[in-house]
Motif scaffolding. Structure first.
Motif: not given
Length: 122
Positions: A52-58, A42-47, A60-66
């Motif tokens: 919000d969430f990151y699954c390296p094996s897949a 969770r809350q993973k820096p990339i670039l 995949l990035v998941i964002e929860c948007d306000g």
């Protein structure tokens, strides 16, 4: 490991300690390898972003948007961000906060479907 701006480490820590209600709820369903035994962060820096969430094996990035994500500026910033992440081979899934809070089972099912597809493709 994906490249990231090391200056974002403290901001990432702060965000982990101050998650929104939607992020907390989704994290409760992602943590502990609950989906196909895969690790999420969770809350993973990339670039230069903190996702919000990151699954390296897949990949995949998941964002929860306000609400701020649905302004003209927010939509454009998300488009640029998603494009940059896609260039790293990442798929970005976006859910609005109300969707996560009101339809968590459907959100988790969608995450499961996307991960299954991601793992099937080369």
């Amino acid at each position: 490991m994906k490249p990231y701006n090391k200056n974002l480490k403290q901001a990432s820590r702060d965000l982990r300690n101050n998650m929104t209600e939607a992020e907390k709820l989704l994290w409760s369903r992602l943590r502990g390898k609950q989906i196909l035994g895969l690790q999420f962060y969770r809350q993973k820096p990339i670039l230069n972003f903190i996702v919000d969430f990151y699954c390296p094996s897949a990949n995949l990035v998941i964002e929860c948007d306000g609400g701020q994500h649905y302004t003209d500026e927010g939509l454009e910033a998300d488009r640029v961000r998603d494009e940059a992440l896609a260039q790293l081979g990442l798929k970005v899934l976006r859910f609005d906060n109300l969707q996560v809070l009101n339809e968590i089972d459907a959100v988790v099912e969608r995450v499961f479907e996307v991960i299954s597809l991601q793992l099937e493709s080369p």
